[in-house]
Design a protein around this motif. Structure first.
Motif, PDB file in Angstrom:
ATOM      1  N   LEU A   1     -88.089  95.640  21.393  1.00  0.00           N
ATOM      2  CA  LEU A   1     -87.959  95.879  22.816  1.00  0.00           C
ATOM      3  C   LEU A   1     -86.984  97.027  23.048  1.00  0.00           C
ATOM      4  CD1 LEU A   1     -88.450  94.924  25.792  1.00  0.00           C
ATOM      5  CD2 LEU A   1     -86.441  93.460  25.497  1.00  0.00           C
TER       6      LEU A   1
ATOM      7  N   TRP B   1     -85.380  90.612  31.434  1.00  0.00           N
ATOM      8  CA  TRP B   1     -85.358  89.577  30.406  1.00  0.00           C
ATOM      9  C   TRP B   1     -86.473  88.556  30.589  1.00  0.00           C
ATOM     10  CZ3 TRP B   1     -83.360  90.814  26.156  1.00  0.00           C
ATOM     11  CH2 TRP B   1     -82.263  91.668  26.116  1.00  0.00           C
TER      12      TRP B   1
ATOM     13  N   ALA C   1     -89.431  90.188  28.925  1.00  0.00           N
ATOM     14  CA  ALA C   1     -89.241  90.127  27.467  1.00  0.00           C
ATOM     15  C   ALA C   1     -89.550  88.737  26.934  1.00  0.00           C
ATOM     16  CB  ALA C   1     -87.810  90.524  27.117  1.00  0.00           C
TER      17      ALA C   1
ATOM     18  N   SER D   1     -85.279  84.494  22.221  1.00  0.00           N
ATOM     19  CA  SER D   1     -84.636  85.756  21.846  1.00  0.00           C
ATOM     20  C   SER D   1     -84.332  85.837  20.354  1.00  0.00           C
ATOM     21  CB  SER D   1     -83.348  85.957  22.657  1.00  0.00           C
ATOM     22  OG  SER D   1     -82.435  84.906  22.421  1.00  0.00           O
TER      23      SER D   1
ATOM     24  N   TRP E   1     -83.783  93.989  20.063  1.00  0.00           N
ATOM     25  CA  TRP E   1     -83.549  94.717  21.314  1.00  0.00           C
ATOM     26  C   TRP E   1     -82.676  95.930  21.073  1.00  0.00           C
ATOM     27  CZ3 TRP E   1     -78.850  93.599  24.686  1.00  0.00           C
ATOM     28  CH2 TRP E   1     -78.821  94.480  25.780  1.00  0.00           C
TER      29      TRP E   1
END
Length: 252
Positions: A43, A108, A111, A128, A133
């Motif tokens: 990302l 977020w 994501a 996550s 990232w």
């Protein structure tokens, strides 16, 4: 911090020292890799929007000692020694600002929904862990805003070089630029990116493949989510990856 990443970030700080336009306080960003990240999704954002670590002025980065201190402090936040560094950062933001709500963050939230499509084990609270990232620009103002044009020009060369280093180290299957077209184009035009023509997809500006060390990553360039409809961006991104052959078909 990987030695190659540290070396590349040090070069960014060295370039920052030549930015003598302003006395503005700056902050440094180091890419964050979840404990289970295996390259299924890289990302890429624009730059930090506020930060909770040591600030500095550009001219201070002339000093090797000052650069080392900034790198050490940045490394502590990006470290995965105590779990997922991205979740740790979110916790830090909540601590600094009691009004901060991760679920209300468009960036977020997009994501989270995208990475969950590429990992059946990415539970809501652990999504996550599977994400890598980074940002196009590793230095930005301490205040909540993007780098100025003059700062971007000052660190362009080292920033592009560092991002290429990150891609070669991670060897991602997919790269998602949640940046908007103009920001990503500044990077892609300096690479061997091969554009792939697909029918128009809402909020998607560019798709294609980026070669690296004998392989390649599927690339999707999307709108920055702020002020946009979250579900439309998620659907468009998944549709674009599917058309590139690197993703599941989006849900209707």
């Amino acid at each position: 911090m990987n030695p190659e990443i540290r070396f590349a970030l040090n070069e960014v700080l060295q370039e920052t020292s030549r930015w003598n336009v302003s006395d503005e306080k700056l902050v440094c960003f180091c890419p964050m890799r979840g404990s289970c990240a295996d390259g299924r999704l890289m990302l890429v954002g624009r730059a930090l929007n506020g930060w909770g670590t040591t600030s500095f002025k550009a001219l201070e980065m002339v000093s090797e000692v000052a650069r080392r201190n900034i790198l050490d402090n940045t490394m502590k936040i990006s470290s995965s020694d105590r779990g997922c560094p991205i979740q740790g950062l979110h916790a830090l933001w909540r601590e600094k600002d009691s009004k901060y709500n991760l679920n209300q963050s468009q960036f977020w939230s997009v994501a989270r929904e995208v990475i969950k499509e590429f990992s059946t084990t990415a539970e809501n609270e652990k999504w996550s862990n599977y994400l890598y990232w980074t940002n196009l620009y590793k230095v930005s103002p301490q205040r909540r805003r993007n780098p100025s044009q003059s700062l971007k020009l000052a660190i362009d060369s080292s920033s592009w070089k560092m991002l290429i280093t990150e891609i070669e180290l991670l060897q991602p299957k997919r790269i998602l630029f949640l940046t908007g077209q103009w920001w990503a184009e500044q990077f892609l035009k300096n690479t061997t990116f091969r554009a792939f023509e697909v029918p128009p997809i809402p909020h998607v500006f560019r798709t294609g493949f980026l070669p690296f060390r004998g392989s390649e990553a599927a690339v999707v360039v999307s709108d920055h989510p702020q002020g946009k409809t979250r579900s439309e961006i998620v659907f468009g991104v998944l549709d674009a990856f599917a058309k590139l052959g690197r993703g599941a078909c989006p849900r209707p």
